[in-house]
Structure formats: C-alpha cells, structure tokens
Design an enzyme around this catalytic site. Structure first.
Site, PDB file in Angstrom:
ATOM      1  N   THR A  32      -4.281  12.497 -12.435  1.00  8.99           N
ATOM      2  CA  THR A  32      -2.592  12.877 -12.252  1.00  8.99           C
ATOM      3  C   THR A  32      -1.894  11.899 -12.647  1.00  8.99           C
ATOM      4  O   THR A  32      -2.016  10.689 -12.579  1.00  8.99           O
ATOM      5  CB  THR A  32      -2.527  13.397 -10.410  1.00  8.99           C
ATOM      6  OG1 THR A  32      -2.944  11.721  -9.776  1.00  8.99           O
ATOM      7  CG2 THR A  32      -3.678  14.229 -10.026  1.00  8.99           C
ATOM      8  N   ASP A  56       3.989  13.230  -8.826  1.00  6.46           N
ATOM      9  CA  ASP A  56       4.686  12.104  -8.525  1.00  6.46           C
ATOM     10  C   ASP A  56       4.361  11.968  -6.937  1.00  6.46           C
ATOM     11  O   ASP A  56       4.692  12.714  -6.062  1.00  6.46           O
ATOM     12  CB  ASP A  56       6.389  12.373  -8.551  1.00  6.46           C
ATOM     13  CG  ASP A  56       7.070  11.134  -8.213  1.00  6.46           C
ATOM     14  OD1 ASP A  56       6.740  10.621  -7.371  1.00  6.46           O
ATOM     15  OD2 ASP A  56       8.178  11.436  -8.585  1.00  6.46           O
ATOM     16  N   ASN A  83      -4.356   5.009  -6.913  1.00  5.75           N
ATOM     17  CA  ASN A  83      -3.977   3.850  -7.975  1.00  5.75           C
ATOM     18  C   ASN A  83      -2.352   3.683  -8.161  1.00  5.75           C
ATOM     19  O   ASN A  83      -1.917   2.631  -8.196  1.00  5.75           O
ATOM     20  CB  ASN A  83      -4.667   4.087  -9.317  1.00  5.75           C
ATOM     21  CG  ASN A  83      -4.270   3.326 -10.271  1.00  5.75           C
ATOM     22  OD1 ASN A  83      -4.522   1.804 -10.368  1.00  5.75           O
ATOM     23  ND2 ASN A  83      -3.593   3.964 -11.356  1.00  5.75           N
ATOM     24  N   SER A 134      -5.075  -1.870  -3.801  1.00  5.12           N
ATOM     25  CA  SER A 134      -4.234  -2.855  -3.078  1.00  5.12           C
ATOM     26  C   SER A 134      -4.026  -3.965  -4.208  1.00  5.12           C
ATOM     27  O   SER A 134      -3.654  -3.679  -5.637  1.00  5.12           O
ATOM     28  CB  SER A 134      -4.652  -3.241  -1.786  1.00  5.12           C
ATOM     29  OG  SER A 134      -3.597  -4.222  -1.215  1.00  5.12           O
ATOM     30  N   TYR A 148       7.037  -5.486  -2.215  1.00  5.93           N
ATOM     31  CA  TYR A 148       5.698  -5.042  -2.703  1.00  5.93           C
ATOM     32  C   TYR A 148       4.671  -5.440  -1.407  1.00  5.93           C
ATOM     33  O   TYR A 148       3.665  -4.683  -1.343  1.00  5.93           O
ATOM     34  CB  TYR A 148       5.312  -6.006  -4.061  1.00  5.93           C
ATOM     35  CG  TYR A 148       4.030  -5.442  -4.627  1.00  5.93           C
ATOM     36  CD1 TYR A 148       3.988  -4.174  -5.059  1.00  5.93           C
ATOM     37  CD2 TYR A 148       3.078  -6.591  -4.880  1.00  5.93           C
ATOM     38  CE1 TYR A 148       2.581  -3.754  -5.743  1.00  5.93           C
ATOM     39  CE2 TYR A 148       1.909  -6.237  -5.571  1.00  5.93           C
ATOM     40  CZ  TYR A 148       1.758  -5.003  -6.056  1.00  5.93           C
ATOM     41  OH  TYR A 148       0.349  -4.852  -6.907  1.00  5.93           O
ATOM     42  N   LYS A 152       2.222  -3.331   0.181  1.00  5.36           N
ATOM     43  CA  LYS A 152       0.496  -3.236   0.021  1.00  5.36           C
ATOM     44  C   LYS A 152      -0.114  -3.916   1.306  1.00  5.36           C
ATOM     45  O   LYS A 152      -1.219  -3.556   1.985  1.00  5.36           O
ATOM     46  CB  LYS A 152       0.209  -4.122  -0.954  1.00  5.36           C
ATOM     47  CG  LYS A 152       0.583  -3.626  -2.430  1.00  5.36           C
ATOM     48  CD  LYS A 152      -0.350  -2.589  -2.621  1.00  5.36           C
ATOM     49  CE  LYS A 152      -0.022  -2.024  -4.324  1.00  5.36           C
ATOM     50  NZ  LYS A 152      -0.717  -1.163  -4.599  1.00  5.36           N
ATOM     51  N   THR A 183      -1.645  -5.261 -17.819  1.00  2.00           N
ATOM     52  CA  THR A 183      -1.431  -3.936 -17.757  1.00  2.00           C
ATOM     53  C   THR A 183       0.171  -3.488 -17.572  1.00  2.00           C
ATOM     54  O   THR A 183       0.736  -4.330 -18.339  1.00  2.00           O
ATOM     55  CB  THR A 183      -1.830  -3.161 -16.432  1.00  2.00           C
ATOM     56  OG1 THR A 183      -0.940  -3.711 -15.322  1.00  2.00           O
ATOM     57  CG2 THR A 183      -3.274  -3.307 -16.189  1.00  2.00           C
TER      58      THR A 183
HETATM   59  N1  LIG Z   1      -1.863  -5.418 -13.281  1.00  2.00           N
HETATM   60  C1  LIG Z   1      -1.608  -6.220 -12.122  1.00  2.00           C
HETATM   61  O1  LIG Z   1      -1.759  -7.378 -12.222  1.00  2.00           O
HETATM   62  C2  LIG Z   1      -1.992  -5.525 -10.738  1.00  2.00           C
HETATM   63  C3  LIG Z   1      -2.528  -6.377  -9.475  1.00  2.00           C
HETATM   64  C4  LIG Z   1      -2.840  -5.937  -8.324  1.00  2.00           C
HETATM   65  C5  LIG Z   1      -2.693  -4.480  -8.154  1.00  2.00           C
HETATM   66  N2  LIG Z   1      -2.117  -3.686  -9.118  1.00  2.00           N
HETATM   67  C6  LIG Z   1      -2.051  -2.515  -8.664  1.00  2.00           C
HETATM   68  O2  LIG Z   1      -2.858  -1.555  -9.604  1.00  2.00           O
HETATM   69  C7  LIG Z   1      -2.214  -0.299  -9.576  1.00  2.00           C
HETATM   70  C8  LIG Z   1      -1.847   0.152 -10.947  1.00  2.00           C
HETATM   71  O3  LIG Z   1      -1.153  -0.622 -11.812  1.00  2.00           O
HETATM   72  P1  LIG Z   1      -1.360  -1.180 -13.147  1.00  2.00           P
HETATM   73  O4  LIG Z   1      -1.401  -2.644 -13.019  1.00  2.00           O
HETATM   74  O5  LIG Z   1      -2.392  -0.262 -13.401  1.00  2.00           O
HETATM   75  O6  LIG Z   1       0.060  -0.894 -13.789  1.00  2.00           O
HETATM   76  P2  LIG Z   1       0.840   0.424 -14.681  1.00  2.00           P
HETATM   77  O7  LIG Z   1       0.063   0.080 -15.973  1.00  2.00           O
HETATM   78  O8  LIG Z   1       2.161  -0.007 -14.726  1.00  2.00           O
HETATM   79  O9  LIG Z   1       0.385   1.579 -13.893  1.00  2.00           O
HETATM   80  C9  LIG Z   1       0.923   1.972 -12.965  1.00  2.00           C
HETATM   81  C10 LIG Z   1       0.695   3.648 -12.691  1.00  2.00           C
HETATM   82  O10 LIG Z   1       1.370   4.023 -11.740  1.00  2.00           O
HETATM   83  C11 LIG Z   1       2.197   5.281 -11.891  1.00  2.00           C
HETATM   84  N3  LIG Z   1       3.318   5.489 -11.038  1.00  2.00           N
HETATM   85  C12 LIG Z   1       4.222   4.687 -10.757  1.00  2.00           C
HETATM   86  N4  LIG Z   1       4.910   5.395  -9.866  1.00  2.00           N
HETATM   87  C13 LIG Z   1       4.325   6.575  -9.618  1.00  2.00           C
HETATM   88  C14 LIG Z   1       4.808   7.793  -8.824  1.00  2.00           C
HETATM   89  N5  LIG Z   1       5.954   7.918  -7.843  1.00  2.00           N
HETATM   90  N6  LIG Z   1       4.003   8.801  -8.762  1.00  2.00           N
HETATM   91  C15 LIG Z   1       2.698   8.654  -9.714  1.00  2.00           C
HETATM   92  N7  LIG Z   1       2.525   7.686 -10.496  1.00  2.00           N
HETATM   93  C16 LIG Z   1       3.467   6.706 -10.430  1.00  2.00           C
HETATM   94  C17 LIG Z   1       2.756   4.878 -13.308  1.00  2.00           C
HETATM   95  O11 LIG Z   1       3.108   5.987 -13.910  1.00  2.00           O
HETATM   96  P3  LIG Z   1       4.470   6.365 -14.854  1.00  2.00           P
HETATM   97  O12 LIG Z   1       4.009   6.064 -16.230  1.00  2.00           O
HETATM   98  O13 LIG Z   1       4.862   7.544 -14.623  1.00  2.00           O
HETATM   99  O14 LIG Z   1       5.514   5.068 -14.430  1.00  2.00           O
HETATM  100  C18 LIG Z   1       1.475   4.284 -13.980  1.00  2.00           C
HETATM  101  O15 LIG Z   1       0.597   5.404 -14.302  1.00  2.00           O
HETATM  102  C19 LIG Z   1      -0.712  -0.395  -8.647  1.00  2.00           C
HETATM  103  O16 LIG Z   1      -0.990   0.096  -7.396  1.00  2.00           O
HETATM  104  C20 LIG Z   1      -0.570  -1.871  -8.838  1.00  2.00           C
HETATM  105  O17 LIG Z   1       0.165  -2.408  -7.432  1.00  2.00           O
HETATM  106  C21 LIG Z   1      -1.893  -4.200 -10.195  1.00  2.00           C
END
Ligand SMILES: NC(=O)c1ccc[n+]([C@@H]2O[C@H](COP(=O)([O-])OP(=O)(O)OC[C@H]3O[C@@H](n4cnc5c(N)ncnc54)[C@H](OP(=O)(O)O)[C@@H]3O)[C@@H](O)[C@H]2O)c1
Length: 279
Positions: A32, A56, A83, A134, A148, A152, A183
């Site tokens: 999704t 969303d 996620n 998280s 944030y 979390k 990412t």
């Molecule tokens: N990368 C890191 O360093 C890191 C570390 C710890 C935790 N995390 C967590 O990992 C998870 C994924 O993040 P990521 O690192 O993979 O970053 P990312 O590449 O920016 O991916 C985030 C995803 O969340 C989606 N999203 C944001 N708001 C949304 C909404 N309202 N409804 C549906 N989808 C939504 C984005 O979609 P759009 O393309 O539509 O914006 C994107 O697909 C997050 O929960 C983040 O907090 C990341």
C-alpha cells in the site's frame, strides 16, 4: 512455504525494498502507498502475487477499507508491516502546529489505524505477526527530533501494550528499530526555519552534525529488510528487534542512564507511600 505480507509506505526505502525481496522469493504482498504508480514496474514483473492498494495512513476510513479489501483479495495475511512514516527535523519551538499534527497523524495515529483495522481479520485467522517499524529514536533521543520521538515513543508504548492484549489470540507483535540508514528518510525530513536562539544549543550541534558532508548513515537498507524477513521465517517474535550498531549502542546507553536515574529516586518514590516512615 510462501507467506503473505501487508505493508504500508511501499513507494521507497524499507517498504519498497521489503516488497521487492519478498516478491523475488515467491511471497505474496499487499503493498500500500499513496502513489500506486510507483509500483508499476513490480506489477509488470510479478503479476497477481502483488496486490496494490492506494493508502494514506492518516485517513482512518481509507485504512479500514483498504485493509478489508486486502484480506478479501488475498484470503490470509500472515504479516502486517506498519512502515509508513517520516521525520520532522526542528527544535521544539521551530516546528509549526501543522508539522506537529502531521507527524503524529502519520507515525502514531496512522500505525494505530492499521493495527485496529487488521486485528479483526488476524483474530479470525487465529494467527499473524505485526511488525511495527519504530527506530532507535523510539527509546533514545536526539535534539531536533522531539516530534518524531513523540510519535515513535508513543507507538512503542501502544505496541508494547497491544502485544500483551493480542497474544491470547495467537497474534504476535515485534517493534523493529532501525538505526540511521540511507533511504528516502533523510531527504524527506520536514524542516522549519531555524531560530538563532537555538544555534548554540544541542539542537544547533545536531543540525551542524547532520549537515556535515562526513555524516555517516551506517546501516544497509537491504540488510534491514532481510533481517525482518529472517525474523518472520524464524517463527520467533521478540518484542523488539534492534537493527544497526547505532541502535544497539544508543538504546543500550539510554536504558542504562534511565535505569540509573530511576534507581537514584528510590527513596523519594517510597517516601510517599501512606504508611512510609517519616524521615
Ligand atoms: N531511514 C532511516 O534512517 C530510518 C531509521 C529508523 C526508522 N525509520 C523508519 O522507517 C520507516 C520507513 O522509512 P524509510 O527510511 O524507508 O523512508 P522513506 O524512503 O522516506 O519511506 C517512507 C515511506 O513512508 C511513506 N509515507 C509517508 N507518509 C505517509 C502517509 N501519510 N501514508 C502512507 N505512506 C506514507 C512514504 O510515501 P510517499 O512516497 O508517498 O511519501 C514512503 O513510502 C519510517 O517509519 C521511518 O520512521 C527510518
């Protein structure tokens, strides 16, 4: 044996990589995302093993509809991955009301909506594993990330409680805590105009460190996706899965400091009990 996954936020980052790896090994995925066209390439490659839903996560009604549709289309769903999420990078006074509301709506309420929508189906199945993404920042803190962390830490408390409530139904929950990983997360950080008052404070220090070209994101997103898949394959469901040396070390230090501080207040805590001896 092939498993079936439901994943939010699959347009990029962990969600996209997880979807790719699961499909490549023959699993089925209900992916999704807000922009379904972002998965057109995977649809062409994997046919009906990929079910795509526009979602969303801030829209509770849409969450219920899409979750119901996914269970109907796929029959059984073994793993639900919460996620979708992003970060606000601003000191406490810099962020706007709208930035605060939006990050809580997405990371905290969005995840809650998905769990509430999935649970009737998982209970009916009598099985399921929820992976709640998280972060190291779900147990440790870094200046400039207060909102944030609010989202979390909030979802960690919710998840830990829910894990206890749903265990009797044969449903497990694991909080996944990745550390800093390249990412879309960094580029999509939501920032605010800087207040000069915070320049020479820990918030300013973190801002300068993150802006420095030598700032390193130590973890590999593919390895993080693989660790989540390996966990599900193993049949184990620890309450938390720390991923990354930064997560491990930062959470270890944070927990040690919390415990030491907690213990230092023992006498005060016990002093307010009704029959406590007066000092
Ligand atoms: N990368 C890191 O360093 C890191 C570390 C710890 C935790 N995390 C967590 O990992 C998870 C994924 O993040 P990521 O690192 O993979 O970053 P990312 O590449 O920016 O991916 C985030 C995803 O969340 C989606 N999203 C944001 N708001 C949304 C909404 N309202 N409804 C549906 N989808 C939504 C984005 O979609 P759009 O393309 O539509 O914006 C994107 O697909 C997050 O929960 C983040 O907090 C990341």
């Amino acid at each position: 044996m092939s498993t079936t996954w439901f994943i939010t936020g699959t347009s990029s980052g962990f969600g996209r990589i997880l979807t790719e790896r699961l499909l490549r090994r023959g699993d089925r995925v209900a992916a999704t995302l807000r922009r379904p066209e972002a998965l057109d390439d995977l649809r062409a490659l994997h046919g009906d093993r990929l079910w795509v839903g526009r979602l969303d996560v801030t829209d509770a009604e849409q969450v219920r509809t899409v979750v119901d549709q996914a269970f109907k289309a796929l029959g059984q769903i073994d793993v639900v991955v919460n996620n979708a999420g992003y970060g606000v990078f601003a000191s406490v006074e810099e962020a706007t009301d709208e930035q605060i509301r939006s990050v809580i709506d997405t990371n905290l309420l969005g995840s809650i909506h998905v769990v509430r929508a999935a649970l009737p189906h998982l209970r009916a199945q009598g099985s399921g594993h929820i992976l709640q993404v998280s972060t190291a920042g779900g147990q440790a803190v870094y200046p400039n990330f207060s909102y944030y962390h609010a989202s979390k830490w909030g979802i960690e408390g919710f998840s830990e409680t829910v894990a206890r409530e749903i265990a009797p139904f044969g449903i497990r929950l694991t909080i996944v805590e990745p550390g800093a990983t390249p990412t879309g997360f960094g580029p999509s950080l939501d920032t605010a105009p800087v207040m000069p008052e915070y320049e020479n404070t820990p918030a300013g220090d973190v801002r300068r460190a993150v802006a420095d070209a030598s700032f390193v994101l130590p973890n590999d997103p593919g390895r993080i996706a693989d660790a989540m898949i390996d966990l599900v394959d193993s049949g184990r469901a620890p309450l938390r899965l720390p991923l990354g040396s930064d997560t491990y070390d930062d959470v270890q230090s944070a927990l040690a400091a919390r415990l030491a501080e907690h213990e230092s207040q023992r006498d005060v805590a016990y002093s307010v009990v009704k029959d406590a001896a007066t000092p």
